[in-house]
Design a protein around this motif. Structure first.
Motif, PDB file in Angstrom:
ATOM      1  N   LYS A 130       0.588  -1.166  -0.031  1.00  0.00           N
ATOM      2  CA  LYS A 130       0.010   0.114   0.182  1.00  0.00           C
ATOM      3  C   LYS A 130       0.967   1.112   0.119  1.00  0.00           C
ATOM      4  N   ASP A 190     -10.432   5.421   1.823  1.00  0.00           N
ATOM      5  CA  ASP A 190      -9.982   6.025   2.873  1.00  0.00           C
ATOM      6  C   ASP A 190     -10.051   7.642   2.960  1.00  0.00           C
ATOM      7  N   LEU A 244      -9.040   2.811  11.900  1.00  0.00           N
ATOM      8  CA  LEU A 244      -9.640   2.121  11.113  1.00  0.00           C
ATOM      9  C   LEU A 244      -8.810   1.880   9.779  1.00  0.00           C
ATOM     10  N   ILE A 245      -8.219   2.768   9.405  1.00  0.00           N
ATOM     11  CA  ILE A 245      -7.439   2.933   8.067  1.00  0.00           C
ATOM     12  C   ILE A 245      -5.836   2.319   8.377  1.00  0.00           C
ATOM     13  N   LYS A 246      -5.454   2.553   9.556  1.00  0.00           N
ATOM     14  CA  LYS A 246      -3.970   2.459  10.051  1.00  0.00           C
ATOM     15  C   LYS A 246      -3.056   2.981   8.871  1.00  0.00           C
ATOM     16  N   LYS A 260     -15.845  -1.050  11.724  1.00  0.00           N
ATOM     17  CA  LYS A 260     -14.991  -1.961  11.270  1.00  0.00           C
ATOM     18  C   LYS A 260     -15.622  -3.090  10.455  1.00  0.00           C
ATOM     19  N   LEU A 291     -17.217  -1.228   7.289  1.00  0.00           N
ATOM     20  CA  LEU A 291     -16.262  -1.005   6.232  1.00  0.00           C
ATOM     21  C   LEU A 291     -15.403  -2.238   5.760  1.00  0.00           C
ATOM     22  N   LYS A 292     -15.646  -3.343   6.507  1.00  0.00           N
ATOM     23  CA  LYS A 292     -15.045  -4.568   6.063  1.00  0.00           C
ATOM     24  C   LYS A 292     -13.423  -4.483   6.047  1.00  0.00           C
ATOM     25  N   LYS A 293     -12.867  -3.992   7.328  1.00  0.00           N
ATOM     26  CA  LYS A 293     -11.676  -3.705   7.685  1.00  0.00           C
ATOM     27  C   LYS A 293     -11.021  -4.504   8.414  1.00  0.00           C
TER      28      LYS A 293
END
Length: 186
Positions: free
Chosen positions: A19, A26, A68-70, A181, A184-186
């Motif tokens: 990434k 995001d 959430l997005i780390k 979470k 958003l399927k994280k």
């Protein structure tokens, strides 16, 4: 000949791309949660005022974004600066939020990397949010004293405000973390 083709195919490996930045989802999540934090701070924050403590939904929302997005630390810094810019539209001491929200977002970015789980329960969102809010509020208070030359009693007055805000933010983020979470399927 067929064996050579099979051997070539077996040797191929797919290297997943790392990434490199934030994707559109995001970025949208960041915009939506920061906007929600600003709206909540304006409306709910003006209603709730317990002993001078007003919840800071902007801090809670950037902590939620980061957990959430780390993102990488650079993006945490950008999120913190955006949060600081949004804070400029609210009453308070101008410009101090740029430094305090930057520090809080960077602290959150570092704290979410701590592996800590108890079975299915993940306390990192709450603990990291609490500590990040303390970092942000603590730096804001220190800047008030040294840059604006507020008296030292300001520090004593702000300690319970910062700690109560940190507790409030930690509870909000922990409660919202699991459903967001999953959504958003994280």
């Amino acid at each position: 000949m067929e064996n050579e083709v099979l051997n070539e195919q077996e040797k191929r490996e797919l290297n997943p791309e790392t990434k490199k930045g934030l994707n559109i989802a995001d970025l949208l999540l960041t915009a939506i949660l920061l906007a929600a934090g600003a709206v909540l701070k304006f409306f709910v924050g003006s209603i709730i005022n317990i002993g001078g403590m007003k919840p800071n939904f902007i801090i809670a929302m950037y902590c939620m974004i980061i957990v959430l997005i780390k993102p990488k630390l650079l993006y945490c810094a950008v999120i913190g600066l955006l949060a600081g810019a949004i804070c400029q539209f609210f009453p308070g001491t101008p410009y101090l939020n740029f430094a305090s929200e930057l520090a809080g977002a960077l602290a959150m970015g570092l704290l979410i990397k701590c592996p800590l789980k108890f079975g299915k329960y993940d306390p990192v969102p709450a603990l990291a949010t609490f500590l990040s809010t303390v970092v942000s509020g603590g730096l804001y208070t220190i800047l008030l004293i040294f840059v604006i030359h507020a008296d030292k009693a300001t520090l004593v007055a702000y300690i319970p405000i910062v700690l109560c805000t940190a507790l409030f933010n930690a509870v909000i983020v922990q409660i919202l973390y699991i459903p967001l979470k999953k959504a958003l399927k994280k």
